[in-house]
Design an enzyme around this catalytic site. Structure first.
Site: not given
Ligand code: F6R
Length: 611
Positions: A2, A27, A77, A104, A484, A491, A507, A606
């Site tokens: 949000c 966000r 969100w 929040g 990664e 995603e 395994h 994000k």
């Molecule tokens: C993946 C991604 C998330 C963030 C995670 C942590 O592309 O962006 O997995 O890495 O939410 O976010 P930060 O780094 O802002 O703590």
């Protein structure tokens, strides 16, 4: 999660709110809304417009006459309550005079709602947030600040709130506990937002709020109260972001732009921090004296998602190169694990946003147990950056695409610098240190060369993107890169992908192999190369297609696999920087080919500021 914005000043308020929301959209982007008052609107009334979908849908829903001199906005969100127009913020009390936007989770909302319903409050939404305007209304006696002050005493959970009252034109009251809130100060205008990006087009002067604080805003003033209701004098910070850094430029998506920015962003992370002469690193922000650094017996790393993967690379590197035992822990797990904090341990929290709730709360928990915690953050002034005991800013610049790319490689750079510093304080010779430092210095160039694989990766992505499942495999320091790569693909393309240690494949995961399940291998030219090649043969023997990211000139691997993406030859310890690049591009082109919303994938946000 949000984004919230408030504005009071002479500009067309609805435009400022919309523009701010557009920049906060990363966000959360399932619904949005604004509340504005004053101007041509009837006095003593707020105009509220909400809509499901992205900010563009809200923009289209706002009638031309909705303007005003102050207001608040929100991009959601969803946590509590479905994605509906009614559940979109702002929420109001029963009189419609108090409007609130909230980021929040209010954990005691059920109890509060029951209590408020008994007092006659009628609830319209399924959200936890709606208790806030009703509570404020209970305490309102003509002064919004006093009412908010009393109302927040009842709230349990996390909140960043902006509130307005129809009868107090130009006034915005904010409160923060666990969700970020920043004041932007302009000439005769004021902003309140979850993130600097929302106001960087209008002002470069900001004031950060801390947990437990309230803020009272008018176009010409800001006044902060702490937990004890004492006035806080907090000077403004000058921010250095330029508007261009949060625009897409000529790229179709932020993600592509950010992937291609990596040579410069890594160079910024390294800039001024490599001391070639003495073959060490200069990290001014650690706030640790030499003897404390020398006595570090163990490193523990707290992070989530992509940042956790960077932490995993860091843990391999610190053990192998600096010979310090190191472990990367998932923030959401370690927080509830009653972690042991050893006297000689040094902790890191890695976070692009510096606001991730899991990471922040885990960090606070180990700090309570006496840990010294350093932050590796991108966003300057973010909560983790401010609450850690020292740290390393990675200087990636604003990362807007939800999928993290350039922040990841800059986080790696921070770990490589810290490893160089630590190793040189221990066993590493000057000559060895110089080799390591020179390799680190060459990373931006090597990443720039790797970016030239763009078209090749696009062709490979086109060929394989219809597969329903992928495996990503690597060994040693490339195992986190496999994780990664799989996360990136999941995603943004919504293709199921599993990251796996290549040695672990036999395994269990090997049972998944079939001609329909491609495997993406990371093949170094170090001591693990032969073992990885054996794993590729095991897959090929079972009819599985293999894409390999390997070293330029490795014809053995190239001849063995179905598609080969070469990266330049380098010191094998540095392959994580280069090998992640084709995987980022692969995820990006698969998502594009499948018509996904690359920058704003479904269900994600994000900055994950809820647990
Ligand atoms: C993946 C991604 C998330 C963030 C995670 C942590 O592309 O962006 O997995 O890495 O939410 O976010 P930060 O780094 O802002 O703590």
């Amino acid at each position: 999660m949000c984004g919230i914005i408030g504005y009071a000043g002479p500009r067309k308020t609805s435009n400022v709110l919309l523009e701010g929301l557009r920049r906060l959209e990363y966000r959360g982007y399932d619904s949005a809304g604004i509340a504005v008052g004053g101007g041509a609107n009837p006095s003593g009334q707020l105009r509220i417009v909400k809509s499901v979908g992205k900010i563009s849908a809200l923009k289209a829903a706002i009638p031309p006459d909705v303007d005003g001199v102050w207001g608040i906005g929100h991009t959601r969100w969803a946590t509590h309550g479905g994605v509906t127009q009614t559940n979109a913020h702002p929420h109001t009390d029963n009189s419609g005079k108090i409007a609130v936007v909230h980021n929040g989770i209010i954990e005691n909302h059920v109890a509060l709602k029951t209590m408020l319903q008994k007092k006659g409050c009628v609830f319209k939404t399924e959200t936890d947030s709606e208790v806030i305007p009703h509570l404020i209304a209970q305490y309102y006696k003509g002064d919004l600040l006093e009412a908010v002050k009393a109302a927040v005493q009842n709230l349990e959970g996390t909140y960043g709130i902006a509130c307005i009252h129809a009868d107090e034109p130009g006034r915005i009251v904010g409160a923060r506990n666990g969700s970020p809130l920043i004041v932007g100060v302009g000439a005769g205008e004021i902003f309140l937002a979850s993130d600097i990006t929302a106001m960087v087009a209008y002002t470069d002067k900001v004031v950060y709020l801390n947990d437990g604080e309230l803020v009272d805003l008018t176009p010409d003033s800001y006044s902060i109260l702490d937990r004890d209701e004492q006035k806080v004098e907090r000077p403004m910070n000058q921010i250095t972001w330029e508007l261009g850094s949060i625009e897409k430029g000529d790229f179709p998506c932020y993600m592509e732009k950010e992937i291609f920015e990596q040579p410069e962003s890594i160079a910024r992370a390294l800039s001024g921090r490599i001391d070639m002469e003495n073959a060490t690193a200069k990290l001014g922000g650690l706030n640790l004296d030499r003897s404390r650094l020398l006595n570090v017996g163990r490193v523990k790393i707290i992070a989530a998602g992509t940042s956790w993967h960077a932490g995993l690379v860091g843990s391999y590197l610190l053990e192998q190169v600096a010979r310090i035992p190191a472990q990367a822990e998932l923030a959401s797990e370690i927080r509830y694990k009653n972690p042991v904090v050893e006297k000689d341990s040094l902790w890191f929290t890695v976070s692009q946003s510096g606001e991730t709730a899991d990471s922040l709360f885990a960090m606070r928990e180990v700090q309570r147990k006496g840990a010294t915690v350093l932050g590796i953050c991108n966003v300057v002034g973010s909560t983790i950056a401010r609450e850690s005991d020292g740290g390393i800013y990675v200087h990636s610049g604003p990362e807007i695409a939800v999928a993290s790319t350039k922040a990841f490689t800059s986080q790696l750079a921070a770990f490589y610098l810290f490893t160089l510093l630590s190793a040189r304080m221990r066993h590493m010779s000057r000559e060895e240190g110089q080799r390591f430092a020179a390799s680190l210095q060459s990373v931006p160039d090597l990443v720039a060369q790797t970016l030239k694989t763009r078209d090749l990766v696009q062709r490979i992505a086109k060929k394989y993107c219809r597969a329903a499942n992928f495996l990503f495999l690597g060994r040693g320091i490339l195992y986190p890169i496999a994780l990664e790569g799989a996360l990136k693909l999941k995603e943004i393309s919504y293709i199921h992908a599993e990251g796996c240690s290549a040695g672990e494949m036999k395994h269990g995961p090997i049972a998944l192999i079939s001609p329909e399940v491609p495997s993406v291998f990371l093949v170094s030219d170090d001591y693990l190369r032969e073992k990885t090649i054996s794993n590729i043969r095991e897959i090929k023997a079972r009819g599985g297609p293999v894409i390999a990211v390997g070293v330029y000139g490795d014809s053995e691997t190239e001849n063995l696999v179905d598609a080969f993406i070469p990266v330049p030859k380098m010191d094998p310890r540095f392959y994580p920087f280069a090998m992640i690049v084709p995987l980022q591009l692969f995820a990006y082109f698969c998502a594009l080919e499948l018509g996904r919303d690359v920058d704003q994938p479904r269900n994600l946000a994000k900055s994950v500021t809820v647990e």
